[in-house]
Design an enzyme around this catalytic site. Structure first.
Site, mmCIF file in Angstrom:
data_model
loop_
_atom_site.group_PDB
_atom_site.id
_atom_site.type_symbol
_atom_site.label_atom_id
_atom_site.label_comp_id
_atom_site.label_asym_id
_atom_site.label_seq_id
_atom_site.Cartn_x
_atom_site.Cartn_y
_atom_site.Cartn_z
ATOM 1 N N GLU A 159 -50.107 7.488 20.647
ATOM 2 C CA GLU A 159 -49.381 8.751 20.355
ATOM 3 C C GLU A 159 -49.403 9.710 21.532
ATOM 4 O O GLU A 159 -49.490 10.924 21.345
ATOM 5 C CB GLU A 159 -49.999 9.445 19.137
ATOM 6 C CG GLU A 159 -49.461 9.010 17.829
ATOM 7 C CD GLU A 159 -47.959 8.812 17.862
ATOM 8 O OE1 GLU A 159 -47.532 7.755 17.410
ATOM 9 O OE2 GLU A 159 -47.207 9.684 18.359
HETATM 10 C C1 LIG Z 1 -53.963 -0.325 18.948
HETATM 11 C C2 LIG Z 1 -52.708 0.259 19.518
HETATM 12 C C3 LIG Z 1 -51.674 0.606 18.663
HETATM 13 C C4 LIG Z 1 -50.480 1.118 19.175
HETATM 14 N N1 LIG Z 1 -49.440 1.379 18.320
HETATM 15 C C5 LIG Z 1 -48.211 1.658 18.848
HETATM 16 C C6 LIG Z 1 -47.061 1.728 18.000
HETATM 17 O O1 LIG Z 1 -47.141 1.581 16.781
HETATM 18 N N2 LIG Z 1 -45.857 1.945 18.589
HETATM 19 C C7 LIG Z 1 -45.706 2.102 19.951
HETATM 20 O O2 LIG Z 1 -44.582 2.282 20.404
HETATM 21 N N3 LIG Z 1 -46.789 2.067 20.770
HETATM 22 C C8 LIG Z 1 -48.026 1.847 20.253
HETATM 23 N N4 LIG Z 1 -49.132 1.777 21.080
HETATM 24 C C9 LIG Z 1 -48.952 1.996 22.519
HETATM 25 C C10 LIG Z 1 -49.563 3.286 22.996
HETATM 26 O O3 LIG Z 1 -48.829 4.383 22.536
HETATM 27 C C11 LIG Z 1 -49.663 3.198 24.533
HETATM 28 O O4 LIG Z 1 -50.712 2.293 24.816
HETATM 29 C C12 LIG Z 1 -49.883 4.541 25.166
HETATM 30 O O5 LIG Z 1 -48.720 5.307 25.072
HETATM 31 C C13 LIG Z 1 -50.265 4.430 26.652
HETATM 32 O O6 LIG Z 1 -49.387 3.596 27.351
HETATM 33 P P1 LIG Z 1 -49.989 2.431 28.282
HETATM 34 O O7 LIG Z 1 -50.921 1.631 27.439
HETATM 35 O O8 LIG Z 1 -48.881 1.718 28.934
HETATM 36 O O9 LIG Z 1 -50.865 3.174 29.350
HETATM 37 P P2 LIG Z 1 -50.316 3.829 30.721
HETATM 38 O O10 LIG Z 1 -49.106 4.635 30.429
HETATM 39 O O11 LIG Z 1 -50.231 2.773 31.756
HETATM 40 O O12 LIG Z 1 -51.495 4.825 31.077
HETATM 41 C C14 LIG Z 1 -52.679 4.432 31.791
HETATM 42 C C15 LIG Z 1 -53.428 5.701 32.202
HETATM 43 O O13 LIG Z 1 -52.617 6.483 33.095
HETATM 44 C C16 LIG Z 1 -52.407 7.790 32.587
HETATM 45 N N5 LIG Z 1 -51.044 8.208 32.909
HETATM 46 C C17 LIG Z 1 -49.895 7.513 32.741
HETATM 47 N N6 LIG Z 1 -48.848 8.256 33.127
HETATM 48 C C18 LIG Z 1 -49.323 9.441 33.553
HETATM 49 C C19 LIG Z 1 -48.743 10.637 34.066
HETATM 50 N N7 LIG Z 1 -47.428 10.780 34.206
HETATM 51 N N8 LIG Z 1 -49.563 11.646 34.410
HETATM 52 C C20 LIG Z 1 -50.884 11.548 34.246
HETATM 53 N N9 LIG Z 1 -51.499 10.451 33.762
HETATM 54 C C21 LIG Z 1 -50.726 9.416 33.414
HETATM 55 C C22 LIG Z 1 -52.644 7.689 31.093
HETATM 56 O O14 LIG Z 1 -53.058 8.926 30.524
HETATM 57 C C23 LIG Z 1 -53.747 6.628 31.019
HETATM 58 O O15 LIG Z 1 -54.995 7.219 31.217
HETATM 59 C C24 LIG Z 1 -50.348 1.306 20.577
HETATM 60 C C25 LIG Z 1 -51.416 1.003 21.430
HETATM 61 C C26 LIG Z 1 -52.565 0.468 20.928
HETATM 62 C C27 LIG Z 1 -53.671 0.105 21.884
#
Ligand SMILES: Cc1cc2nc3c(=O)[nH]c(=O)nc-3n(C[C@H](O)[C@H](O)[C@H](O)COP(=O)(O)OP(=O)(O)OC[C@H]3O[C@@H](n4cnc5c(N)ncnc54)[C@H](O)[C@@H]3O)c2cc1C
Length: 567
Positions: free
Chosen positions: A427
């Site tokens: 989220e």
């Molecule tokens: C158990 C689980 C359930 C989930 N359920 C859903 C779901 O139902 N629907 C759905 O669509 N998604 C879902 N997600 C996905 C979740 O919303 C994402 O994992 C989350 O948005 C982070 O994206 P990412 O994993 O690609 O991390 P990344 O975006 O790669 O982030 C990695 C790190 O970099 C930081 N970061 C990234 N961009 C920036 C920026 N611009 N500025 C500063 N810091 C930054 C982040 O804060 C984080 O610390 C789920 C994930 C999990 C693990």
């Protein structure tokens, strides 16, 4: 260990701290009488204590699994979900116009928290459905509303949100899923989504996926994204689940916790979808669902904190170790008492903040006033990030209270920490929440923040007569927060704000927590005053260091090179 819902805390916070009476006084929420409120709290508590809490362990021990393309859920989850659905809890805040009960979000927030304490893995499913109902209510065509919302409210069908793709996590605008008009008003959706929660199950008749995708003429980035309803089974002319759609669960993730909730990789292979909202207006429509879900995820953090606290307290009142006076149990040791008091004080502060947030949402809906809307928007990232941080911290402290037994799975203490860990990530990560707070939510020049601070200072002034020391500490903290907010607002280079965004958000939450505890001391019994004293004297001072950090800007932080970090 049995869970006992904190009904008296909810009632007290609503009556004396967050101003629930304002909501009940509006025409819009005339049904939210004291009798109704009490009945909802006690009936929700009964369901959580008796039906849902006993399922929590089973969800951890028997993860959701994929069998021949069908998701199988842990033992008892179907019955647990059924209790939530038939109890009418899913649509309690959906408007009456679409068949909901039209009750305040504040009440839904209490119920969502209790369900999260009892069984977080199940809670995520109705939570997503609630968000989907709200998104459809605001953005879908009349036909889609009529077809889907009643089934979602009854829980016969459940809702999911599909944003994430391998290359598009926090940066949703990077998504590649495509939508092609079929020429008959429907669209063919093609692409892969990852991490989709509750993407399938073995207890609802249908699964309704809200999917973000790009139309052929969609520009790159967030402005070219549209939102589609893509059901697992396409409803027939009578609205019953019919032909299977061209989508499938490819696999389920092996996670560190939340094992009972299936997290899926989804493949859409030209699946039939219906547009929700305007073409290229998908992000705005999905934001309705995400804002709802952010408060819901905050309740996940608070709920797990409450469960972990109760667990640790029971253990501490039984375990004998060392020369402890009185009962001879470890609760008599000052350090264990400190851990338990901090768990309780922070859980209470985070609960108060989620309820303040929910009150602002309700008042915005009931009055349409811009001030309430701005407050709801301002508090949402604070609730989400602080509520879930508290969930993780309290669960980790709960393990510490157990000593070695905290590391042993059978006690259940570790499950809380594993299950809640993801809540700071999904989220919108808590870092992204904090950036939203210092950028978009301060775009009004800090007006929403300053209004809140004024109220905190007024509360402190009023408390000076009875609690001078506590009142002075809260007043001072609000003043310091005001100065840092002014500094942030003056920073045109957003990176200067972003570098201190997380400590600023936490400092804001600390001060809001001080405000809530002070009101509890003033209006509550001696027990509430003792907890407030603990929080205000020992936990609130954290804001000083946090605010110093928030005002340091970005230069020296970004000067630390990747090589420095690797050295
Ligand atoms: C158990 C689980 C359930 C989930 N359920 C859903 C779901 O139902 N629907 C759905 O669509 N998604 C879902 N997600 C996905 C979740 O919303 C994402 O994992 C989350 O948005 C982070 O994206 P990412 O994993 O690609 O991390 P990344 O975006 O790669 O982030 C990695 C790190 O970099 C930081 N970061 C990234 N961009 C920036 C920026 N611009 N500025 C500063 N810091 C930054 C982040 O804060 C984080 O610390 C789920 C994930 C999990 C693990």
């Amino acid at each position: 260990m049995p869970y006992r819902a904190p009904v008296s805390d909810f009632q007290f916070l609503m009556d004396h701290v967050v101003g629930f009476d304002q909501i009940a006084a509006t025409d819009h929420f005339a049904d939210a009488t004291p009798d109704m409120t009490q009945a909802i709290l006690s009936e929700g508590a009964r369901m959580c204590e008796e039906i849902l809490a006993p399922l929590n362990r089973a969800g951890d021990l028997h993860p959701a699994r994929l069998e021949n393309g069908v998701v199988r859920t842990p033992p008892g989850f179907a019955e647990g979900y059924n209790a939530i659905a038939t109890g009418g809890w899913i649509g309690m805040s959906a408007s009456k116009a679409v068949g909901g009960l039209g009750l305040p979000m504040t009440l839904t927030t209490t119920i969502n928290e209790m369900i999260a304490s009892a069984c977080l893995a199940i809670q995520l499913s109705p939570l997503l459905t609630q968000g989907q109902i709200e998104a459809l209510e605001h953005h879908a065509s009349g036909t889609i509303k009529e077809l889907y919302i009643p089934k979602l409210i009854s829980g016969e069908w459940n809702g999911t949100m599909n944003l994430t793709e391998p290359q598009a996590g926090s940066d949703v605008g990077a998504l590649r899923t495509k939508a092609k008009p079929n020429g008959d008003g429907t669209y063919a959706i093609t692409g892969q989504k990852i991490y989709i929660s509750w993407a399938d199950n073995d207890f609802t008749e249908n699964v309704c996926h809200l999917v973000l995708a790009r139309l052929p003429d969609g520009v790159p980035g967030t402005k070219g994204i549209s939102l589609f309803m893509v059901p697992k089974l396409i409803p027939d002319d009578d609205g019953n689940p019919g032909k299977k759609n061209d989508l499938r669960v490819v696999s389920l993730e092996h996670k560190m916790g939340l094992h009972g909730s299936p997290t899926a990789v989804m493949e859409y292979a030209g699946a039939t979808g219906w547009l929700v909202g305007e073409e290229h207006g998908g992000i705005a429509a999905m934001f309705t669902m995400m804002n709802n879900a952010r408060l819901g995820v905050a309740t996940q953090g608070v709920g797990v904190a409450e469960g972990a606290l109760q667990h640790a307290l029971t253990y501490a009142m039984d375990r004998k170790q060392g020369k402890a006076p009185g009962t001879g149990t470890i609760i008599e040791h000052a350090d264990v008492r400190r851990m338990l008091a901090s768990m309780k004080a922070d859980t209470y502060a985070a609960r108060a903040i989620t309820l303040m947030n929910a009150v602002a949402i309700d008042m915005a809906l009931a009055t349409g006033a811009a001030g309430w809307q701005a407050r709801a928007a301002f508090l949402t990232p604070i609730s989400k990030a602080f509520g879930t941080d508290v969930g993780c911290e309290v669960a980790a402290t709960g393990i510490q209270v157990h000593g070695g037994m905290g590391f042993i799975e059978e006690t259940g203490a570790a499950q809380y920490a594993r299950d809640v860990r993801v809540s700071t990530i999904y989220e919108g990560t808590n870092g992204i929440q904090a950036m939203d707070l210092v950028a978009r939510k301060l775009m009004d020049g800090g007006e929403a923040a300053f209004r809140l601070l004024e109220e905190i200072e007024q509360g402190a002034e009023a408390a000076r007569a009875t609690h001078p020391d506590l009142a002075e500490a809260v007043w001072q903290s609000a003043e310091s927060l005001r100065e840092t907010t002014e500094w942030l607002v003056a920073q045109d280079d957003l990176n200067n704000r972003f570098a201190g965004a997380v400590p600023y958000l936490r400092a804001f939450a600390r001060v809001l927590g001080g405000h809530a505890h002070l009101a509890s001391a003033v209006n509550g019994n001696a027990s509430r005053a003792r907890l407030a004293t603990f929080y205000i004297k020992r936990m609130l001072p954290e804001h000083v260091g946090l605010l110093a950090h928030a005002r340091e800007g970005a230069d020296d932080l970004m000067a630390i090179s990747a090589d420095d970090l690797a050295a």
